[in-house]
Design an enzyme around this catalytic site. Sequence first.
Site, PDB file in Angstrom:
ATOM      1  N   LYS A   1       0.833  -1.209   0.000  1.00  0.00           N
ATOM      2  CA  LYS A   1       0.000   0.000   0.000  1.00  0.00           C
ATOM      3  C   LYS A   1       0.867   1.258   0.000  1.00  0.00           C
ATOM      4  O   LYS A   1       0.597   2.206  -0.710  1.00  0.00           O
ATOM      5  CB  LYS A   1      -0.882   0.058   1.263  1.00  0.00           C
ATOM      6  CG  LYS A   1      -1.906  -1.027   1.390  1.00  0.00           C
ATOM      7  CD  LYS A   1      -2.823  -0.755   2.593  1.00  0.00           C
ATOM      8  CE  LYS A   1      -2.105  -0.831   3.936  1.00  0.00           C
ATOM      9  NZ  LYS A   1      -1.643  -2.168   4.302  1.00  0.00           N
TER      10      LYS A   1
ATOM     11  N   ARG B   1      -9.161   1.124   9.072  1.00  0.00           N
ATOM     12  CA  ARG B   1      -8.839  -0.289   9.231  1.00  0.00           C
ATOM     13  C   ARG B   1      -9.907  -1.018  10.034  1.00  0.00           C
ATOM     14  O   ARG B   1      -9.715  -2.175  10.392  1.00  0.00           O
ATOM     15  CB  ARG B   1      -7.535  -0.408   9.997  1.00  0.00           C
ATOM     16  CG  ARG B   1      -6.310  -0.697   9.159  1.00  0.00           C
ATOM     17  CD  ARG B   1      -5.103  -0.637  10.072  1.00  0.00           C
ATOM     18  NE  ARG B   1      -4.041  -1.484   9.667  1.00  0.00           N
ATOM     19  CZ  ARG B   1      -2.924  -1.052   9.079  1.00  0.00           C
ATOM     20  NH1 ARG B   1      -2.782   0.221   8.790  1.00  0.00           N
ATOM     21  NH2 ARG B   1      -1.972  -1.891   8.786  1.00  0.00           N
TER      22      ARG B   1
ATOM     23  N   ARG C   1      11.869  -7.613   5.258  1.00  0.00           N
ATOM     24  CA  ARG C   1      11.859  -6.151   5.222  1.00  0.00           C
ATOM     25  C   ARG C   1      12.783  -5.593   6.312  1.00  0.00           C
ATOM     26  O   ARG C   1      12.817  -6.116   7.418  1.00  0.00           O
ATOM     27  CB  ARG C   1      10.424  -5.662   5.460  1.00  0.00           C
ATOM     28  CG  ARG C   1      10.294  -4.157   5.435  1.00  0.00           C
ATOM     29  CD  ARG C   1       8.878  -3.750   5.142  1.00  0.00           C
ATOM     30  NE  ARG C   1       8.027  -3.802   6.330  1.00  0.00           N
ATOM     31  CZ  ARG C   1       6.768  -3.338   6.339  1.00  0.00           C
ATOM     32  NH1 ARG C   1       6.227  -2.848   5.261  1.00  0.00           N
ATOM     33  NH2 ARG C   1       6.056  -3.419   7.449  1.00  0.00           N
TER      34      ARG C   1
ATOM     35  N   ARG D   1      11.435  -4.442  12.186  1.00  0.00           N
ATOM     36  CA  ARG D   1      10.375  -3.966  13.096  1.00  0.00           C
ATOM     37  C   ARG D   1       9.871  -5.118  13.950  1.00  0.00           C
ATOM     38  O   ARG D   1       9.736  -6.231  13.464  1.00  0.00           O
ATOM     39  CB  ARG D   1       9.214  -3.399  12.265  1.00  0.00           C
ATOM     40  CG  ARG D   1       9.331  -1.914  11.999  1.00  0.00           C
ATOM     41  CD  ARG D   1       8.403  -1.458  10.906  1.00  0.00           C
ATOM     42  NE  ARG D   1       7.022  -1.920  11.039  1.00  0.00           N
ATOM     43  CZ  ARG D   1       6.045  -1.602  10.197  1.00  0.00           C
ATOM     44  NH1 ARG D   1       6.294  -0.809   9.172  1.00  0.00           N
ATOM     45  NH2 ARG D   1       4.825  -2.058  10.368  1.00  0.00           N
TER      46      ARG D   1
ATOM     47  N   ARG E   1      -1.158 -10.101  12.529  1.00  0.00           N
ATOM     48  CA  ARG E   1      -1.629  -8.951  11.744  1.00  0.00           C
ATOM     49  C   ARG E   1      -2.565  -9.408  10.628  1.00  0.00           C
ATOM     50  O   ARG E   1      -3.536  -8.725  10.305  1.00  0.00           O
ATOM     51  CB  ARG E   1      -0.437  -8.191  11.156  1.00  0.00           C
ATOM     52  CG  ARG E   1       0.279  -7.352  12.199  1.00  0.00           C
ATOM     53  CD  ARG E   1       1.684  -6.999  11.780  1.00  0.00           C
ATOM     54  NE  ARG E   1       1.759  -6.024  10.712  1.00  0.00           N
ATOM     55  CZ  ARG E   1       2.872  -5.748  10.044  1.00  0.00           C
ATOM     56  NH1 ARG E   1       3.985  -6.387  10.339  1.00  0.00           N
ATOM     57  NH2 ARG E   1       2.868  -4.842   9.089  1.00  0.00           N
TER      58      ARG E   1
HETATM   59  P1  ADP Z   1       1.192  -2.535   7.562  1.00  0.00           P
HETATM   60  O1  ADP Z   1       0.304  -1.860   6.585  1.00  0.00           O
HETATM   61  O2  ADP Z   1       2.330  -3.241   6.911  1.00  0.00           O
HETATM   62  O3  ADP Z   1       0.447  -3.359   8.563  1.00  0.00           O
HETATM   63  P2  ADP Z   1       1.512  -0.127   9.061  1.00  0.00           P
HETATM   64  O4  ADP Z   1       2.774   0.601   9.257  1.00  0.00           O
HETATM   65  O5  ADP Z   1       0.438   0.467   8.238  1.00  0.00           O
HETATM   66  O6  ADP Z   1       1.956  -1.511   8.451  1.00  0.00           O
HETATM   67  O7  ADP Z   1       0.846  -0.496  10.467  1.00  0.00           O
HETATM   68  C1  ADP Z   1       1.600  -1.007  11.518  1.00  0.00           C
HETATM   69  C2  ADP Z   1       0.741  -1.066  12.778  1.00  0.00           C
HETATM   70  O8  ADP Z   1       0.301   0.245  13.144  1.00  0.00           O
HETATM   71  C3  ADP Z   1      -0.534  -1.886  12.688  1.00  0.00           C
HETATM   72  O9  ADP Z   1      -0.299  -3.261  12.871  1.00  0.00           O
HETATM   73  C4  ADP Z   1      -1.341  -1.277  13.844  1.00  0.00           C
HETATM   74  O10 ADP Z   1      -0.880  -1.730  15.105  1.00  0.00           O
HETATM   75  C5  ADP Z   1      -0.981   0.210  13.753  1.00  0.00           C
HETATM   76  N1  ADP Z   1      -1.933   0.936  12.897  1.00  0.00           N
HETATM   77  C6  ADP Z   1      -1.659   1.550  11.714  1.00  0.00           C
HETATM   78  N2  ADP Z   1      -2.775   2.113  11.201  1.00  0.00           N
HETATM   79  C7  ADP Z   1      -3.780   1.846  12.071  1.00  0.00           C
HETATM   80  C8  ADP Z   1      -5.169   2.117  12.115  1.00  0.00           C
HETATM   81  N3  ADP Z   1      -5.776   2.787  11.131  1.00  0.00           N
HETATM   82  N4  ADP Z   1      -5.883   1.668  13.175  1.00  0.00           N
HETATM   83  C9  ADP Z   1      -5.299   0.996  14.170  1.00  0.00           C
HETATM   84  N5  ADP Z   1      -4.005   0.674  14.194  1.00  0.00           N
HETATM   85  C10 ADP Z   1      -3.242   1.088  13.164  1.00  0.00           C
END
Ligand code: ADP
Length: 217
Positions: free
Chosen positions: A17, A92, A131, A164, A175
């Site tokens: 994304k 999300r 990654r 990470r 996840r």
């Molecule tokens: P990815 O898309 O690879 O999961 P992100 O960097 O977008 O990685 O997200 C990492 C973490 O950040 C998620 O697993 C969650 O814990 C938190 N997070 C990110 N965006 C949201 C959201 N919109 N609502 C709740 N938690 C979020």
Amino acid sequence: MRRPLRIVLLGPPGSGKGTQAHIISELYGVPVITTGDMLREAVANGTEYGKIVDSYMSRGELVPDKIVNGVVGERLNRSDLENGFILDGFPRSTPQAEFLDGFLEEHDLKLEYVIHVTLDDEAIVKRLSNRRSCPNCGEVYHLVSKPPKKEGVCDKCGSELILRDDDRPDVIRNRLVVYREKTQPLLDRYMEKGLIKEAPGDHPMERLPELLKRVLG
Ligand code: ADP
Ligand code: ZN
């Protein structure tokens, strides 16, 4: 001048994304709002609030809606979004989608597209466990397809690269479970509104601009 573009990118963790968001941003001059980065910044500040956020992120759970809606709401109210925005990682969950709908309605705005980025679970686990991320500037590497010039060091800023916490295989699995349970239902919601466009998460990188131009018309 083309009309403002308001886009949501929806897809499992590691589907790419972020990469697609940045290409769309360059093509159309629209800022990207990445909730993961905003939350990681909060964690890096080491405040009490950051510690709470970290306790969810490091387990691969969603940070509570109330916190995330607060952070995103503040960002959406800034004045640099007149050309639109690209939401990478938000919404999300259903309460987050409801929050976004409320915001848009209140400001008499509409989403143009929801881009569904697809990738199968095996490819995701492989991609995320390879990654490496720069904790300083946010640059992302891949041990096989995009290694740094010097092993373990960021090309851009020279900081030491990290895996990470949430890119460890057991957390990646969680996840994915959370994605299916909380985020996937949003596809129906946006499908009903006729907003969904599909974009494969494993499209060759150099051909992504062409693909995205086609998808976005
Ligand atoms: P990815 O898309 O690879 O999961 P992100 O960097 O977008 O990685 O997200 C990492 C973490 O950040 C998620 O697993 C969650 O814990 C938190 N997070 C990110 N965006 C949201 C959201 N919109 N609502 C709740 N938690 C979020
Ligand atoms: Zn860096």
